[in-house]
Design a protein around this motif. Structure first.
Motif, PDB file in Angstrom:
ATOM      1  N   MET A   1      36.102   9.227 -45.048  1.00 16.03           N
ATOM      2  CA  MET A   1      35.194  10.077 -45.851  1.00 16.03           C
ATOM      3  C   MET A   1      35.808  11.445 -46.172  1.00 16.03           C
ATOM      4  SD  MET A   1      32.232   8.492 -46.366  1.00 16.03           S
ATOM      5  CE  MET A   1      30.747   9.505 -46.339  1.00 16.03           C
ATOM      6  N   ALA A   2      37.103  11.589 -45.959  1.00 12.13           N
ATOM      7  CA  ALA A   2      37.718  12.913 -46.071  1.00 12.13           C
ATOM      8  C   ALA A   2      37.546  13.541 -47.445  1.00 12.13           C
ATOM      9  CB  ALA A   2      39.201  12.818 -45.734  1.00 12.13           C
ATOM     10  N   ASN A   3      37.450  12.704 -48.513  1.00 11.36           N
ATOM     11  CA  ASN A   3      37.411  13.266 -49.857  1.00 11.36           C
ATOM     12  C   ASN A   3      36.007  13.427 -50.427  1.00 11.36           C
ATOM     13  OD1 ASN A   3      40.062  13.817 -50.132  1.00 11.36           O
ATOM     14  ND2 ASN A   3      40.574  11.838 -51.033  1.00 11.36           N
ATOM     15  N   VAL A   4      34.981  13.156 -49.607  1.00 10.45           N
ATOM     16  CA  VAL A   4      33.610  13.325 -50.106  1.00 10.45           C
ATOM     17  C   VAL A   4      32.991  14.550 -49.445  1.00 10.45           C
ATOM     18  CG1 VAL A   4      31.377  12.223 -50.488  1.00 10.45           C
ATOM     19  CG2 VAL A   4      33.433  10.823 -50.322  1.00 10.45           C
ATOM     20  N   HIS A   5      32.459  15.450 -50.278  1.00 11.52           N
ATOM     21  CA  HIS A   5      31.892  16.706 -49.771  1.00 11.52           C
ATOM     22  C   HIS A   5      30.411  16.761 -50.137  1.00 11.52           C
ATOM     23  CE1 HIS A   5      36.097  18.178 -49.453  1.00 11.52           C
ATOM     24  NE2 HIS A   5      36.257  17.458 -50.537  1.00 11.52           N
ATOM     25  N   LEU A 134      25.257   9.407 -59.676  1.00  8.56           N
ATOM     26  CA  LEU A 134      26.227   8.402 -59.229  1.00  8.56           C
ATOM     27  C   LEU A 134      25.403   7.270 -58.631  1.00  8.56           C
ATOM     28  CD1 LEU A 134      29.251   7.718 -58.663  1.00  8.56           C
ATOM     29  CD2 LEU A 134      28.958   8.802 -56.452  1.00  8.56           C
ATOM     30  N   ALA A 135      25.198   6.203 -59.389  1.00 10.43           N
ATOM     31  CA  ALA A 135      24.313   5.117 -58.936  1.00 10.43           C
ATOM     32  C   ALA A 135      25.151   3.969 -58.377  1.00 10.43           C
ATOM     33  CB  ALA A 135      23.411   4.687 -60.093  1.00 10.43           C
ATOM     34  N   THR A 136      25.530   2.994 -59.218  1.00 11.06           N
ATOM     35  CA  THR A 136      26.446   1.944 -58.729  1.00 11.06           C
ATOM     36  C   THR A 136      27.864   2.493 -58.594  1.00 11.06           C
ATOM     37  OG1 THR A 136      27.092   1.224 -60.946  1.00 11.06           O
ATOM     38  CG2 THR A 136      25.148   0.172 -59.988  1.00 11.06           C
ATOM     39  N   GLY A 137      28.148   3.580 -59.311  1.00  8.40           N
ATOM     40  CA  GLY A 137      29.496   4.159 -59.312  1.00  8.40           C
ATOM     41  C   GLY A 137      30.335   3.676 -60.478  1.00  8.40           C
ATOM     42  N   GLY A 138      29.831   2.657 -61.194  1.00 13.11           N
ATOM     43  CA  GLY A 138      30.635   2.059 -62.271  1.00 13.11           C
ATOM     44  C   GLY A 138      31.079   3.066 -63.334  1.00 13.11           C
ATOM     45  N   SER A 139      30.159   3.934 -63.775  1.00 11.98           N
ATOM     46  CA  SER A 139      30.505   4.863 -64.863  1.00 11.98           C
ATOM     47  C   SER A 139      31.574   5.852 -64.412  1.00 11.98           C
ATOM     48  CB  SER A 139      29.262   5.641 -65.325  1.00 11.98           C
ATOM     49  OG  SER A 139      28.250   4.751 -65.711  1.00 11.98           O
ATOM     50  N   LEU A 140      31.404   6.426 -63.234  1.00  9.78           N
ATOM     51  CA  LEU A 140      32.368   7.429 -62.761  1.00  9.78           C
ATOM     52  C   LEU A 140      33.729   6.786 -62.457  1.00  9.78           C
ATOM     53  CD1 LEU A 140      32.589  10.459 -62.175  1.00  9.78           C
ATOM     54  CD2 LEU A 140      32.066   9.965 -59.782  1.00  9.78           C
ATOM     55  N   GLN A 150      45.350   8.272 -69.013  1.00 10.03           N
ATOM     56  CA  GLN A 150      45.861   9.257 -69.978  1.00 10.03           C
ATOM     57  C   GLN A 150      46.735  10.313 -69.309  1.00 10.03           C
ATOM     58  OE1 GLN A 150      43.470  10.672 -73.133  1.00 10.03           O
ATOM     59  NE2 GLN A 150      42.184   8.840 -73.197  1.00 10.03           N
ATOM     60  N   GLY A 151      47.013  10.153 -68.008  1.00 10.88           N
ATOM     61  CA  GLY A 151      47.963  11.042 -67.331  1.00 10.88           C
ATOM     62  C   GLY A 151      47.344  12.017 -66.350  1.00 10.88           C
ATOM     63  N   GLY A 152      46.012  12.080 -66.272  1.00 14.28           N
ATOM     64  CA  GLY A 152      45.359  13.019 -65.351  1.00 14.28           C
ATOM     65  C   GLY A 152      45.691  12.695 -63.896  1.00 14.28           C
ATOM     66  N   LYS A 153      45.972  13.735 -63.115  1.00 12.78           N
ATOM     67  CA  LYS A 153      46.375  13.506 -61.716  1.00 12.78           C
ATOM     68  C   LYS A 153      45.507  14.275 -60.731  1.00 12.78           C
ATOM     69  CE  LYS A 153      51.232  12.708 -62.831  1.00 12.78           C
ATOM     70  NZ  LYS A 153      51.116  12.926 -64.282  1.00 12.78           N
ATOM     71  N   ASP A 154      45.213  15.508 -61.065  1.00 13.14           N
ATOM     72  CA  ASP A 154      44.487  16.378 -60.139  1.00 13.14           C
ATOM     73  C   ASP A 154      43.009  16.384 -60.557  1.00 13.14           C
ATOM     74  OD1 ASP A 154      43.764  18.231 -58.308  1.00 13.14           O
ATOM     75  OD2 ASP A 154      44.977  19.870 -59.124  1.00 13.14           O
ATOM     76  N   ILE A 155      42.215  15.525 -59.908  1.00 15.26           N
ATOM     77  CA  ILE A 155      40.852  15.264 -60.400  1.00 15.26           C
ATOM     78  C   ILE A 155      39.820  15.524 -59.305  1.00 15.26           C
ATOM     79  CG2 ILE A 155      39.337  13.514 -61.445  1.00 15.26           C
ATOM     80  CD1 ILE A 155      41.922  11.970 -62.228  1.00 15.26           C
ATOM     81  N   LYS A 156      38.755  16.248 -59.671  1.00 17.11           N
ATOM     82  CA  LYS A 156      37.587  16.402 -58.803  1.00 17.11           C
ATOM     83  C   LYS A 156      36.386  15.884 -59.584  1.00 17.11           C
ATOM     84  CE  LYS A 156      39.148  20.768 -56.662  1.00 17.11           C
ATOM     85  NZ  LYS A 156      38.896  20.970 -55.244  1.00 17.11           N
ATOM     86  N   CYS A 157      35.393  15.354 -58.870  1.00 16.50           N
ATOM     87  CA  CYS A 157      34.171  14.887 -59.537  1.00 16.50           C
ATOM     88  C   CYS A 157      32.962  15.547 -58.887  1.00 16.50           C
ATOM     89  CB  CYS A 157      34.024  13.376 -59.400  1.00 16.50           C
ATOM     90  SG  CYS A 157      35.345  12.455 -60.184  1.00 16.50           S
ATOM     91  N   VAL A 167      28.792   5.939 -53.777  1.00 12.79           N
ATOM     92  CA  VAL A 167      29.807   6.726 -53.055  1.00 12.79           C
ATOM     93  C   VAL A 167      30.848   5.784 -52.456  1.00 12.79           C
ATOM     94  CG1 VAL A 167      30.214   8.320 -51.137  1.00 12.79           C
ATOM     95  CG2 VAL A 167      28.180   8.590 -52.562  1.00 12.79           C
ATOM     96  N   GLU A 168      30.354   4.700 -51.844  1.00 15.56           N
ATOM     97  CA  GLU A 168      31.279   3.750 -51.209  1.00 15.56           C
ATOM     98  C   GLU A 168      32.215   3.119 -52.245  1.00 15.56           C
ATOM     99  OE1 GLU A 168      29.247   0.935 -48.683  1.00 15.56           O
ATOM    100  OE2 GLU A 168      31.039  -0.309 -48.595  1.00 15.56           O
ATOM    101  N   ALA A 169      31.644   2.688 -53.368  1.00 20.35           N
ATOM    102  CA  ALA A 169      32.469   2.060 -54.412  1.00 20.35           C
ATOM    103  C   ALA A 169      33.487   3.057 -54.957  1.00 20.35           C
ATOM    104  CB  ALA A 169      31.569   1.549 -55.541  1.00 20.35           C
ATOM    105  N   PHE A 170      33.058   4.301 -55.154  1.00 19.25           N
ATOM    106  CA  PHE A 170      33.974   5.301 -55.708  1.00 19.25           C
ATOM    107  C   PHE A 170      35.120   5.611 -54.746  1.00 19.25           C
ATOM    108  CE2 PHE A 170      35.648   9.432 -56.774  1.00 19.25           C
ATOM    109  CZ  PHE A 170      35.832   9.300 -58.140  1.00 19.25           C
ATOM    110  N   GLU A 171      34.769   5.746 -53.468  1.00 17.10           N
ATOM    111  CA  GLU A 171      35.814   6.036 -52.467  1.00 17.10           C
ATOM    112  C   GLU A 171      36.873   4.936 -52.430  1.00 17.10           C
ATOM    113  OE1 GLU A 171      33.318   6.718 -48.883  1.00 17.10           O
ATOM    114  OE2 GLU A 171      34.922   8.164 -48.469  1.00 17.10           O
TER     115      GLU A 171
END
Ligand code: PRP
Ligand code: URA
Length: 209
Positions: A1-5, A134-140, A150-157, A167-171
């Protein structure tokens, strides 16, 4: 869970409660989305690097910090993410804004992309993707797939309300991406709406229902 705040600030909690209420009308709902985005953005950008610059105050010369590092892109997922853009721009007025259009099929709940336009040099930017739900996580998940393609690397949501399933699906899909959540709700219902949630965020922001 380190990346979820998860947000813990009482102001954020209070404003999310006001958003949830069925009796909250479009005007107030929009204002709350904007304010919560600003408060969450303040937390999500707490690790922005700074550098020292020489300035002159009316009293003396001094060396003081300013924001350093990459340029930023704010990327709302249409439609509901648009409601969070003004709050983020209040914090970082120089940020560029990209858009990703995505709608969930009402039967299958699978997201369908219909638009994507990102600012140039996306690979050099800090990208903050915003969507209230953030429901099923599919859209995010799909939005971040597209940004990475498209090349993005440093991303926060940043999402105001999330279901544990999303959250689980996104992680799983994007363990390298930092995810900021305003409130973690109980579960999804049979229509993949978040419970207790706030209903349809897009409809409540734009008054379409
Ligand atoms: C909502 C919301 C998210 C998505 C979340 O958008 O703003 O984008 O649903 O659901 P998911 O995690 O299951 O993918 P919606 O598809 O209703 O489109 P809208 O913002 O245009 O109303
Ligand atoms: N999208 C919304 O707007 N609300 C939900 O509860 C789930 C998806």
């Amino acid at each position: 869970m380190a990346n979820v705040h998860y947000m813990n600030h009482p102001l954020i909690k209070h404003k999310i409660t006001m958003m949830r209420k069925e009796s909250t009308g479009t005007n107030e709902f929009r204002k709350l989305v904007e304010e919560i985005a600003m408060l969450m953005g303040y937390e999500a950008l707490a690790d922005l690097p700074t550098r020292e610059v020489e300035i002159k105050t009316p009293i003396e010369d001094t060396v003081q910090p300013v924001i350093d590092g990459k340029k930023m892109a704010i990327v709302p997922i249409l439609r509901a993410g648009l409601g969070m853009v003004s709050g983020m721009l209040a914090l970082v007025p120089s940020a560029k804004v990209g858009h990703i259009g995505m709608y969930r099929d009402e039967e299958t709940h699978i997201p369908h992309p219909y638009y994507c336009k990102l600012p140039p040099f996306i690979e050099q930017r800090l990208i903050v993707v915003v969507d209230p739900m953030l429901a099923t996580g599919g859209s995010l998940i799909d939005a971040v797939n597209e940004i990475k393609a498209q090349g993005g690397k440093d991303i926060k949501c940043m999402c105001i309300i999330a279901a544990p399933e999303g959250v689980e699906a996104f992680e799983k899909a994007h363990p390298d991406v930092e995810l900021y959540i305003g409130a973690l709700d109980r579960c999804l219902n049979e229509k993949a709406y978040i419970c207790p949630g706030l209903g349809d965020a897009g409809d409540r922001i734009f008054g379409t229902k």
